[in-house]
Design an enzyme around this catalytic site. Sequence first.
Site, mmCIF file in Angstrom:
data_model
loop_
_atom_site.group_PDB
_atom_site.id
_atom_site.type_symbol
_atom_site.label_atom_id
_atom_site.label_comp_id
_atom_site.label_asym_id
_atom_site.label_seq_id
_atom_site.Cartn_x
_atom_site.Cartn_y
_atom_site.Cartn_z
ATOM 1 N N THR A 89 18.807 -6.988 22.278
ATOM 2 C CA THR A 89 17.891 -8.039 22.696
ATOM 3 C C THR A 89 16.549 -7.409 23.042
ATOM 4 O OG1 THR A 89 18.539 -7.815 25.019
ATOM 5 C CG2 THR A 89 19.800 -9.379 23.676
ATOM 6 N N PHE A 129 24.214 -6.255 23.730
ATOM 7 C CA PHE A 129 23.561 -6.780 22.534
ATOM 8 C C PHE A 129 22.133 -6.266 22.395
ATOM 9 C CE2 PHE A 129 27.156 -9.246 21.820
ATOM 10 C CZ PHE A 129 27.018 -10.015 20.669
ATOM 11 N N SER A 155 12.829 -15.928 21.378
ATOM 12 C CA SER A 155 13.152 -14.535 21.098
ATOM 13 C C SER A 155 14.651 -14.312 21.211
ATOM 14 C CB SER A 155 12.430 -13.593 22.083
ATOM 15 O OG SER A 155 12.893 -13.808 23.410
ATOM 16 N N LEU A 177 18.556 -13.832 21.342
ATOM 17 C CA LEU A 177 19.713 -14.649 20.959
ATOM 18 C C LEU A 177 19.300 -16.065 20.581
ATOM 19 C CD1 LEU A 177 22.211 -13.600 23.806
ATOM 20 C CD2 LEU A 177 21.899 -12.538 21.553
ATOM 21 N N ASP A 227 11.029 -22.649 25.121
ATOM 22 C CA ASP A 227 10.905 -21.334 25.734
ATOM 23 C C ASP A 227 9.820 -21.396 26.793
ATOM 24 O OD1 ASP A 227 11.869 -18.297 24.634
ATOM 25 O OD2 ASP A 227 10.133 -18.316 25.967
ATOM 26 N N LYS A 257 25.644 -15.555 36.003
ATOM 27 C CA LYS A 257 26.468 -15.667 34.798
ATOM 28 C C LYS A 257 27.908 -16.039 35.142
ATOM 29 C CE LYS A 257 23.197 -14.765 31.900
ATOM 30 N NZ LYS A 257 22.721 -15.782 30.932
ATOM 31 N N CYS A 297 20.102 -20.534 25.963
ATOM 32 C CA CYS A 297 19.951 -19.069 25.925
ATOM 33 C C CYS A 297 18.913 -18.557 26.923
ATOM 34 C CB CYS A 297 19.550 -18.612 24.526
ATOM 35 S SG CYS A 297 20.815 -18.850 23.271
ATOM 36 N N TYR A 310 22.282 -11.255 38.782
ATOM 37 C CA TYR A 310 22.584 -11.577 37.389
ATOM 38 C C TYR A 310 24.060 -11.939 37.213
ATOM 39 C CZ TYR A 310 22.594 -11.133 32.288
ATOM 40 O OH TYR A 310 22.715 -11.375 30.940
ATOM 41 N N SER A 339 27.882 -13.960 30.336
ATOM 42 C CA SER A 339 27.730 -12.527 30.068
ATOM 43 C C SER A 339 28.994 -11.819 30.521
ATOM 44 C CB SER A 339 26.533 -11.964 30.844
ATOM 45 O OG SER A 339 26.541 -10.548 30.829
#
Length: 253
Positions: free
Chosen positions: A194, A192, A15, A17, A36, A163, A84, A159, A146
């Site tokens: 997503t 983005f 899914s 990106l 995935d 990143k 990703c 997060y 990110s």
Amino acid sequence: MHPKGHVALVTGGGSGLGAATARLLAKEGAKVAVLDVNAESAAKVAAEIGGIGIGCDVSSAEAGEKAVAEVVAKLGAPRIVVNCAGIVRGARIVGKDGPSDLDTFRKVIEVNLIGTYNMIRLTAAEMAKLEPLADGERGVITMTSSVAAYDGQIGQAAYSASKGGIAGLVLPAARDLARSGIRVMAIAPGLFQTPMMASLPAEVQDSLGKSTPFPQRLGTAEEYADLVLAICNNIMLNGETIRLDGAVRLAPR
């Protein structure tokens, strides 16, 4: 290195990106393995592009080893790897009910940072066995950081740390793998469109898009994929994190 005729492996390819990247690489002539944690999503995208789909928890050494071995057996060693796979779980360090749950922090680090490193070490080992191309290159690995690595917001400690770890991994990884002719890059997307973003109300998405100086909209997965392709094609891109963000800088909340 143009993707045509080469094997590409995309994690988180079911899914967002990752799916857009898998589609573009296949369109450019690559033989694509879509990995995935959702095996059904991986298989769906793979069927669409004529690749192979594999269910894989990137944070697991065993699952990663098994997935990479399957890719090598079915398609050959990858020359292009795009990481990703990632998750987002927000929590204040100290909330109304006390300190945050440590397992939540640990899980984000395990998937986003350790999972990325896991796939790098496994795929790079296979890349290093390949014959070099005319310019000495054996492969290129792209990671997903990110803007939160630099502009982390309230509740994004896990997060942002994960990143930021990816941004810090780029240069030493590029230096480690240079002797094998393997480049390492990272992309730091801004706001983005997503699946996670799509779950927000339309007015919230619109407001977030307008916070980007230019263009005043959310980025698209296809624009991320376009940058992956540019990285593949330009051998001088190595050891750096590129912000793909329309000049946005995130506010504290």
